[in-house]
Design a protein around this motif. Structure first.
Motif, PDB file in Angstrom:
ATOM      1  N   GLY A 107     -16.355 -20.325   8.013  1.00 35.43           N
ATOM      2  CA  GLY A 107     -15.731 -19.481   9.013  1.00 35.43           C
ATOM      3  C   GLY A 107     -14.649 -18.582   8.462  1.00 35.43           C
ATOM      4  N   GLU A 108     -14.412 -18.615   7.134  1.00 34.87           N
ATOM      5  CA  GLU A 108     -13.386 -17.789   6.514  1.00 34.87           C
ATOM      6  C   GLU A 108     -14.012 -16.910   5.434  1.00 34.87           C
ATOM      7  OE1 GLU A 108     -10.274 -20.286   5.029  1.00 34.87           O
ATOM      8  OE2 GLU A 108      -9.806 -21.145   7.006  1.00 34.87           O
ATOM      9  N   TYR A 109     -13.454 -15.697   5.294  1.00 33.01           N
ATOM     10  CA  TYR A 109     -13.903 -14.761   4.267  1.00 33.01           C
ATOM     11  C   TYR A 109     -13.871 -15.443   2.903  1.00 33.01           C
ATOM     12  CZ  TYR A 109     -13.923 -10.537   1.357  1.00 33.01           C
ATOM     13  OH  TYR A 109     -14.228  -9.583   0.426  1.00 33.01           O
TER      14      TYR A 109
ATOM     15  N   GLY B  25     -20.524 -20.498   5.287  1.00 39.67           N
ATOM     16  CA  GLY B  25     -20.995 -20.358   6.657  1.00 39.67           C
ATOM     17  C   GLY B  25     -20.072 -19.485   7.475  1.00 39.67           C
ATOM     18  N   ILE B  26     -20.595 -18.944   8.579  1.00 41.68           N
ATOM     19  CA  ILE B  26     -19.797 -17.992   9.359  1.00 41.68           C
ATOM     20  C   ILE B  26     -19.011 -18.659  10.491  1.00 41.68           C
ATOM     21  CG2 ILE B  26     -21.335 -16.068   8.815  1.00 41.68           C
ATOM     22  CD1 ILE B  26     -22.453 -16.349  11.696  1.00 41.68           C
ATOM     23  N   GLN B  27     -19.278 -19.928  10.756  1.00 43.35           N
ATOM     24  CA  GLN B  27     -18.543 -20.649  11.792  1.00 43.35           C
ATOM     25  C   GLN B  27     -17.841 -21.851  11.180  1.00 43.35           C
ATOM     26  OE1 GLN B  27     -18.271 -19.363  14.706  1.00 43.35           O
ATOM     27  NE2 GLN B  27     -19.948 -17.881  14.642  1.00 43.35           N
ATOM     28  N   GLN B  28     -16.668 -22.190  11.699  1.00 38.86           N
ATOM     29  CA  GLN B  28     -15.918 -23.324  11.148  1.00 38.86           C
ATOM     30  C   GLN B  28     -16.680 -24.635  11.268  1.00 38.86           C
ATOM     31  OE1 GLN B  28     -12.055 -23.442  12.985  1.00 38.86           O
ATOM     32  NE2 GLN B  28     -11.285 -21.673  11.832  1.00 38.86           N
TER      33      GLN B  28
ATOM     34  N   ARG C  85     -21.739 -14.253   0.759  1.00 39.62           N
ATOM     35  CA  ARG C  85     -20.555 -13.852   0.002  1.00 39.62           C
ATOM     36  C   ARG C  85     -20.649 -12.392  -0.442  1.00 39.62           C
ATOM     37  NH1 ARG C  85     -19.181 -18.231  -4.172  1.00 39.62           N
ATOM     38  NH2 ARG C  85     -20.676 -17.273  -5.601  1.00 39.62           N
ATOM     39  N   MET C  86     -21.821 -12.006  -0.922  1.00 47.35           N
ATOM     40  CA  MET C  86     -22.016 -10.632  -1.389  1.00 47.35           C
ATOM     41  C   MET C  86     -21.832  -9.626  -0.263  1.00 47.35           C
ATOM     42  SD  MET C  86     -25.329 -11.354  -3.807  1.00 47.35           S
ATOM     43  CE  MET C  86     -25.691  -9.626  -4.122  1.00 47.35           C
TER      44      MET C  86
ATOM     45  N   PRO D 274     -13.224  -9.430  10.906  1.00 46.42           N
ATOM     46  CA  PRO D 274     -14.006 -10.528  10.324  1.00 46.42           C
ATOM     47  C   PRO D 274     -15.479 -10.500  10.715  1.00 46.42           C
ATOM     48  CG  PRO D 274     -11.885 -11.347  11.059  1.00 46.42           C
ATOM     49  CD  PRO D 274     -11.977  -9.922  11.530  1.00 46.42           C
ATOM     50  N   LYS D 275     -15.784 -10.268  11.995  1.00 45.94           N
ATOM     51  CA  LYS D 275     -17.183 -10.308  12.429  1.00 45.94           C
ATOM     52  C   LYS D 275     -18.016  -9.185  11.829  1.00 45.94           C
ATOM     53  CE  LYS D 275     -16.849 -13.012  16.679  1.00 45.94           C
ATOM     54  NZ  LYS D 275     -17.160 -13.061  18.127  1.00 45.94           N
TER      55      LYS D 275
END
Length: 515
Positions: free
Chosen positions: A28-30, A35-38, A268-269, A282-283
């Protein structure tokens, strides 16, 4: 030993092999490696889709109701080839193809039949459509309006990724520049009118199906994504607005750990790419993706073995952090899936979700020396490929020069050569074979569908208002020439019962066709 992408695999990995890891990163963090959710699937499972569409709209509608009753949480529509390349079912070039690899959609009447008994506000729909994606989106919106749905609540995705069509799949109509213009028109219109809609699904799936490696899949896909983002920025669109509605579509093959690493590296890329292009929200930097298990990995020999292959690929997608997933039927190397095969494919997802434990924690393979090293290596090799493409002038130039096509063809040839020489084992094909396997039941499509669709078109054209049709087509022509957004006149034409083929033909007169 090497992976399917040609990466050297060591006999054992230690912390010394992980020069860069995600130790300090959290889901959930850059840059979203993990992953995109915590909480990932603890908060919400991935959307379970089953790709389906065949024959007439009525028959496909029956399959959708069957799948929804068995626990599918999102629909995924397959269209036949005439629909994909902008021909009505009664066109001479449609003969032999109507309803064969997807459902035939010629007009708003067909769309009404396709979603009969399904409220569009209550279901998320993915449509695998590219060159005519703007028309199918218009048809979907017109139907939603007939249902009195709130367009701000309508959710779903159109694939709408034309660049990979030139490189790997072939269902294009117009040349690249007008095709890119149509895509940015969709971005612009949806940002105002359909805010929950994913305006593009940038697809690596078909690049992989054509024979690419995992590294090439993400390198070419992210390069194409970069081209779409640059085109939208040049049109004056806000990257933080349209960036939130970009999604991706990847393949899942049999090498479990390489596939997991591929998904992690791609996230990541993309976060880095979007940040470099100016995204700050962020989104807008999150890579959200749908996965489909690998159709090209399925074998006609010993087809029940494909259940195991699909299970491994499903696990790879889940461990890699997919947002939605389609699982192939075990019989898809032989025909469209039977209802039994589609049901087993869905149950495969449900077993992974509720019995395997894979969904219990975010990024469960993080910290594995092997997976972290593979993630880094795939990222490094993919970035090298992207740098080559950038030197050529970007994806469009690379496609025009044949670079992507040649790279995919080279990899496909090398993979097939290894199978034929026995260097790559495919169970039931070049090892562990049996004689007299017997036959599996196959799903067959009746060729008379074209006659049914043609008669419907004849009746439609007799009953509609021809003056409104002609006026609507004229508006589309004018918008194409003066550069105004195409979506409003296309939707108006659809509501006046212009056909898909008529709309595509009108734009052929302005844009021409890509040869």
């Amino acid at each position: 030993m090497k992976s399917d992408s040609g990466i050297d695999i060591k006999s054992v990995y230690t912390k010394d092999d992980v020069q860069r890891s995600a130790d300090n990163e959290m889901p959930g963090e850059y840059p979203y490696t993990r992953g995109i959710q915590q909480d990932m699937y603890r908060g919400r499972l991935w959307t379970m889709r089953q790709y389906a569409g065949f024959s007439t709209a009525e028959e496909s509608n029956q399959r959708y109701h069957y799948l929804l009753s068995h626990g599918v949480t999102g629909l995924s529509v397959a269209f036949d080839l005439p629909t994909q390349i902008g021909y009505d079912s009664d066109h001479a070039l449609a003969e032999g193809e109507v309803g064969k690899v997807g459902v035939a959609i010629d007009s708003l009447e067909d769309m009404q039949r396709l979603f009969n008994g399904i409220q569009l506000e209550s279901v998320s729909t993915s449509m695998t459509i590219n060159a005519t994606g703007f028309i199918l989106l218009g048809l979907y919106v017109a139907l939603a309006k007939q249902q009195n749905a709130d367009l701000h609540k309508i959710a779903g995705t159109i694939q709408n990724d034309i660049l990979k069509e030139y490189a790997a799949r072939g269902t294009y109509i117009f040349p690249p520049k007008p095709s890119m213009r149509i895509i940015t028109d969709i971005f612009e219109w949806c940002s105002h009118e359909l805010p929950k809609w994913n305006t593009i699904s940038i697809s690596g799936y078909h690049i992989r199906e054509a024979g690419s490696t995992a590294v090439q899949e993400i390198a070419f896909t992210l390069s194409n994504g970069k081209a779409y983002v640059k085109a939208a920025i040049e049109k004056g669109l806000d990257i933080n607005v349209f960036g939130k509605r970009l999604s991706f579509f990847f393949n899942a093959h049999n090498n479990l750990f390489e596939e997991v690493a591929k998904f992690r590296a791609a996230r990541r890329m993309w976060a880095h790419i979007m940040k470099e292009l100016g995204a700050t929200y962020p989104k807008a930097m999150m890579l959200r993706f749908h996965t489909q298990t690998g159709g090209s990995t399925l074998t006609a020999q010993q087809p029940l073995n494909n259940i195991t292959r699909v299970s491994v690929q499903t696990l790879a997608a889940v461990l890699g952090g997919t947002q939605s997933l389609h699982t192939n039927g075990y019989d898809e190397a032989l025909s469209l899936p039977t209802e039994e095969a589609a049901s087993i494919a869905l149950r495969t997802q449900q077993i992974i979700a509720f019995e395997s434990g894979a969904a219990d924690t975010a990024d469960p393979l993080a910290g594995s020396y092997y997976v972290e090293a593979l993630t880094n290596e795939i990222e490094q090799q993919a970035l090298q490929l992207i740098a080559k493409i950038e030197k050529m002038g970007g994806s469009i130039s690379a496609i025009e020069q044949g670079f992507m096509q040649n790279e995919i063809a080279r990899s496909a040839y090398e993979y097939q050569r290894k199978i034929e020489k026995g260097e790559k084992i495919v169970v039931g094909v070049n090892k562990f074979t049996v004689e007299n396997e017997g036959s599996a039941p196959v799903f067959k499509i009746d060729d008379s569908i074209r006659l049914v669709q043609s008669e419907r078109l004849r009746h439609l054209k007799q009953s509609r208002n021809s003056d409104l049709v002609n006026a609507s087509l004229h508006k589309i022509n004018s918008a194409a020439r003066d550069g105004s957004n195409l979506m409003p006149p296309v939707i108006e034409a659809i509501e006046n019962y212009c056909t898909l083929g008529e709309i595509a033909d009108e734009l052929r007169t302005v844009f021409g066709e890509f040869k």
